[in-house]
Design a protein around this motif. Structure first.
Motif, PDB file in Angstrom:
ATOM      1  N   ASP A  57       0.835  -1.212   0.000  1.00  0.00           N
ATOM      2  CA  ASP A  57       0.000   0.000   0.000  1.00  0.00           C
ATOM      3  C   ASP A  57       0.867   1.258   0.000  1.00  0.00           C
ATOM      4  O   ASP A  57       0.405   2.329   0.387  1.00  0.00           O
ATOM      5  CB  ASP A  57      -0.965  -0.001   1.189  1.00  0.00           C
ATOM      6  N   SER A  58       2.099   1.120  -0.425  1.00  0.00           N
ATOM      7  CA  SER A  58       3.017   2.260  -0.389  1.00  0.00           C
ATOM      8  C   SER A  58       2.593   3.390  -1.322  1.00  0.00           C
ATOM      9  O   SER A  58       3.037   4.515  -1.168  1.00  0.00           O
ATOM     10  CB  SER A  58       4.439   1.812  -0.740  1.00  0.00           C
TER      11      SER A  58
ATOM     12  N   GLY B   1      12.832   2.710  -6.484  1.00  0.00           N
ATOM     13  CA  GLY B   1      11.870   1.949  -7.265  1.00  0.00           C
ATOM     14  C   GLY B   1      12.025   2.197  -8.752  1.00  0.00           C
ATOM     15  O   GLY B   1      12.850   2.988  -9.183  1.00  0.00           O
ATOM     16  N   GLU B   2      11.221   1.498  -9.510  1.00  0.00           N
ATOM     17  CA  GLU B   2      11.287   1.611 -10.964  1.00  0.00           C
ATOM     18  C   GLU B   2      10.755   2.949 -11.436  1.00  0.00           C
ATOM     19  O   GLU B   2       9.739   3.437 -10.935  1.00  0.00           O
ATOM     20  CB  GLU B   2      10.462   0.446 -11.575  1.00  0.00           C
ATOM     21  N   ASN B   3      11.434   3.539 -12.417  1.00  0.00           N
ATOM     22  CA  ASN B   3      10.994   4.785 -13.029  1.00  0.00           C
ATOM     23  C   ASN B   3      10.916   4.565 -14.533  1.00  0.00           C
ATOM     24  O   ASN B   3      11.909   4.168 -15.156  1.00  0.00           O
ATOM     25  CB  ASN B   3      11.975   5.916 -12.704  1.00  0.00           C
ATOM     26  N   VAL B   4       9.751   4.766 -15.102  1.00  0.00           N
ATOM     27  CA  VAL B   4       9.557   4.541 -16.530  1.00  0.00           C
ATOM     28  C   VAL B   4       9.283   5.879 -17.214  1.00  0.00           C
ATOM     29  O   VAL B   4       8.361   6.598 -16.831  1.00  0.00           O
ATOM     30  CB  VAL B   4       8.381   3.579 -16.770  1.00  0.00           C
ATOM     31  N   GLU B   5      10.111   6.191 -18.198  1.00  0.00           N
ATOM     32  CA  GLU B   5       9.950   7.410 -18.979  1.00  0.00           C
ATOM     33  C   GLU B   5       9.438   7.038 -20.373  1.00  0.00           C
ATOM     34  O   GLU B   5       9.953   6.091 -20.982  1.00  0.00           O
ATOM     35  CB  GLU B   5      11.285   8.147 -19.116  1.00  0.00           C
ATOM     36  N   GLN B   6       8.480   7.798 -20.861  1.00  0.00           N
ATOM     37  CA  GLN B   6       7.860   7.478 -22.149  1.00  0.00           C
ATOM     38  C   GLN B   6       7.854   8.712 -23.040  1.00  0.00           C
ATOM     39  O   GLN B   6       7.511   9.811 -22.585  1.00  0.00           O
ATOM     40  CB  GLN B   6       6.424   6.985 -21.908  1.00  0.00           C
ATOM     41  N   HIS B   7       8.199   8.512 -24.318  1.00  0.00           N
ATOM     42  CA  HIS B   7       8.221   9.605 -25.281  1.00  0.00           C
ATOM     43  C   HIS B   7       7.763   9.117 -26.663  1.00  0.00           C
ATOM     44  O   HIS B   7       8.027   7.970 -27.024  1.00  0.00           O
ATOM     45  CB  HIS B   7       9.655  10.142 -25.423  1.00  0.00           C
ATOM     46  N   PRO B   8       7.088   9.968 -27.437  1.00  0.00           N
ATOM     47  CA  PRO B   8       6.665  11.322 -27.066  1.00  0.00           C
ATOM     48  C   PRO B   8       5.372  11.290 -26.269  1.00  0.00           C
ATOM     49  O   PRO B   8       4.751  10.244 -26.149  1.00  0.00           O
ATOM     50  CB  PRO B   8       6.465  11.971 -28.428  1.00  0.00           C
ATOM     51  N   TYR B  25      13.611   2.556 -18.795  1.00  0.00           N
ATOM     52  CA  TYR B  25      13.332   2.179 -17.417  1.00  0.00           C
ATOM     53  C   TYR B  25      14.624   2.219 -16.629  1.00  0.00           C
ATOM     54  O   TYR B  25      15.719   2.248 -17.186  1.00  0.00           O
ATOM     55  CB  TYR B  25      12.672   0.797 -17.350  1.00  0.00           C
ATOM     56  N   SER B  26      14.503   2.227 -15.316  1.00  0.00           N
ATOM     57  CA  SER B  26      15.686   2.440 -14.486  1.00  0.00           C
ATOM     58  C   SER B  26      16.149   1.189 -13.745  1.00  0.00           C
ATOM     59  O   SER B  26      17.340   1.055 -13.456  1.00  0.00           O
ATOM     60  CB  SER B  26      15.410   3.550 -13.469  1.00  0.00           C
ATOM     61  N   ASP B  27      15.234   0.291 -13.423  1.00  0.00           N
ATOM     62  CA  ASP B  27      15.573  -0.862 -12.588  1.00  0.00           C
ATOM     63  C   ASP B  27      16.012  -2.040 -13.452  1.00  0.00           C
ATOM     64  O   ASP B  27      15.202  -2.613 -14.192  1.00  0.00           O
ATOM     65  CB  ASP B  27      14.356  -1.251 -11.741  1.00  0.00           C
ATOM     66  N   SER B  28      17.269  -2.414 -13.345  1.00  0.00           N
ATOM     67  CA  SER B  28      17.806  -3.507 -14.162  1.00  0.00           C
ATOM     68  C   SER B  28      17.164  -4.850 -13.810  1.00  0.00           C
ATOM     69  O   SER B  28      17.293  -5.815 -14.556  1.00  0.00           O
ATOM     70  CB  SER B  28      19.326  -3.599 -13.997  1.00  0.00           C
ATOM     71  N   ALA B  29      16.469  -4.922 -12.673  1.00  0.00           N
ATOM     72  CA  ALA B  29      15.794  -6.168 -12.290  1.00  0.00           C
ATOM     73  C   ALA B  29      14.491  -6.374 -13.047  1.00  0.00           C
ATOM     74  O   ALA B  29      13.944  -7.481 -13.045  1.00  0.00           O
ATOM     75  CB  ALA B  29      15.521  -6.173 -10.788  1.00  0.00           C
ATOM     76  N   SER B  30      13.981  -5.339 -13.692  1.00  0.00           N
ATOM     77  CA  SER B  30      12.731  -5.465 -14.440  1.00  0.00           C
ATOM     78  C   SER B  30      12.896  -6.477 -15.556  1.00  0.00           C
ATOM     79  O   SER B  30      13.911  -6.487 -16.262  1.00  0.00           O
ATOM     80  CB  SER B  30      12.314  -4.108 -15.014  1.00  0.00           C
ATOM     81  N   ASN B  31      11.895  -7.349 -15.699  1.00  0.00           N
ATOM     82  CA  ASN B  31      12.001  -8.389 -16.719  1.00  0.00           C
ATOM     83  C   ASN B  31      10.717  -8.594 -17.505  1.00  0.00           C
ATOM     84  O   ASN B  31      10.584  -9.541 -18.276  1.00  0.00           O
ATOM     85  CB  ASN B  31      12.420  -9.720 -16.065  1.00  0.00           C
ATOM     86  N   LEU B  99       3.410  -3.293 -11.557  1.00  0.00           N
ATOM     87  CA  LEU B  99       3.866  -2.618 -12.757  1.00  0.00           C
ATOM     88  C   LEU B  99       3.941  -1.118 -12.544  1.00  0.00           C
ATOM     89  O   LEU B  99       3.063  -0.518 -11.917  1.00  0.00           O
ATOM     90  CB  LEU B  99       2.912  -2.902 -13.915  1.00  0.00           C
ATOM     91  N   ASN B 100       5.004  -0.525 -13.090  1.00  0.00           N
ATOM     92  CA  ASN B 100       5.127   0.921 -13.116  1.00  0.00           C
ATOM     93  C   ASN B 100       4.902   1.378 -14.547  1.00  0.00           C
ATOM     94  O   ASN B 100       5.561   0.894 -15.467  1.00  0.00           O
ATOM     95  CB  ASN B 100       6.512   1.360 -12.633  1.00  0.00           C
ATOM     96  N   PHE B 101       3.983   2.302 -14.722  1.00  0.00           N
ATOM     97  CA  PHE B 101       3.587   2.738 -16.044  1.00  0.00           C
ATOM     98  C   PHE B 101       4.266   4.045 -16.433  1.00  0.00           C
ATOM     99  O   PHE B 101       4.539   4.897 -15.581  1.00  0.00           O
ATOM    100  CB  PHE B 101       2.077   2.949 -16.097  1.00  0.00           C
TER     101      PHE B 101
END
Lengths: 115, 111
Positions: A57-58, B1-8, B25-31, B99-101
């Motif tokens: 819930d973070s 945490g994961e940071n996802v950048e989207q363009h445009p 994306y920033s987190d190398s663990a994302s698969n 998921l981080n969008f």
């Protein structure tokens, strides 16, 4: 299957009022997620449940927000008291690992306007 | 945490042209890297996804490529049609359950 069902579709309320959003996940899905969508911040994960238990819930912004999942077929997201900055579209999504992998099924959302 | 950048953030193409949307994306663990399409008044729907053990995946007019070294992935839509007009979201995660969008790309296909 009817998909993920959210109610109400639209909610207009005044600042300070309590708001309750409802969600019915797809039958058999054991994960349920609440997301909030705004133009500025996009889709933000608020909280998710596994087998009715809150796992993370973070993302819940403040103590004014609370979520429950009393059984496998129902969840609520409550905001008390509501504020204008809570205005957004709130999505519920469900998922199951059984043969589907991580695919999320989203509901149609609740458009919340706090005046 | 994961940071996802989207363009445009917005993209306008003529019918029949190709459209490309890019994410980092920033987190190398994302698969796991899915793409969702959101039509007006509806919730996002999964259109294609790719996992880290695959570099490219194609489904008819849609393809996704992944470069794990550079931590970026892209959505390619060929022979665009007016019904492709929508908001497209990329996402990244290491489990699929958190998921981080990205912030979305509004695609407009003009006849």
């Amino acid at each position: 299957d009817a998909g993920v069902i959210q109610s109400p579709r639209h909610e207009v309320t005044e600042m300070g009022q309590e708001v309750t959003l409802r969600c019915k996940p797809i039958s058999g899905h054991d994960y349920l997620f609440w997301y909030r969508q705004t133009m500025m911040r996009g889709l933000e994960l608020l909280i998710y449940f596994n087998n009715n238990v809150p796992i993370d819930d973070s993302g819940m912004p403040e103590d004014r927000f609370s979520a429950k999942m009393p059984n496998a077929s129902f969840s609520t997201l409550k905001i008390q008291p509501s504020e204008p900055r809570d205005s957004a579209v709130y999505f519920c999504a469900s998922s199951s690992r059984q043969g589907i992998g991580e695919k999320l099924f989203f509901g149609s959302g609740t458009q919340l306007s706090v005046l | 945490g994961e940071n996802v950048e989207q363009h445009p953030s917005t993209l306008s193409v003529q019918e029949g042209d190709s459209a490309v949307i890019k994410c980092t994306y920033s987190d190398s663990a994302s698969n796991y890297f899915p793409w969702y399409k959101q039509e007006l008044g509806k919730g996002p729907q999964l259109i294609i996804d790719i996992r880290s053990n695959v570099g490219e995946k194609k489904d008819q007019r849609i393809a996704v490529t992944l470069n794990k070294t550079a931590k970026h992935f892209s959505l390619h839509i060929t022979e665009t049609q007016p019904e492709d007009s929508a908001v497209y979201f990329c996402a990244a995660g290491d489990s699929g359950y958190a998921l981080n969008f990205g912030k979305g790309t509004s695609l407009l296909v003009t006849p």
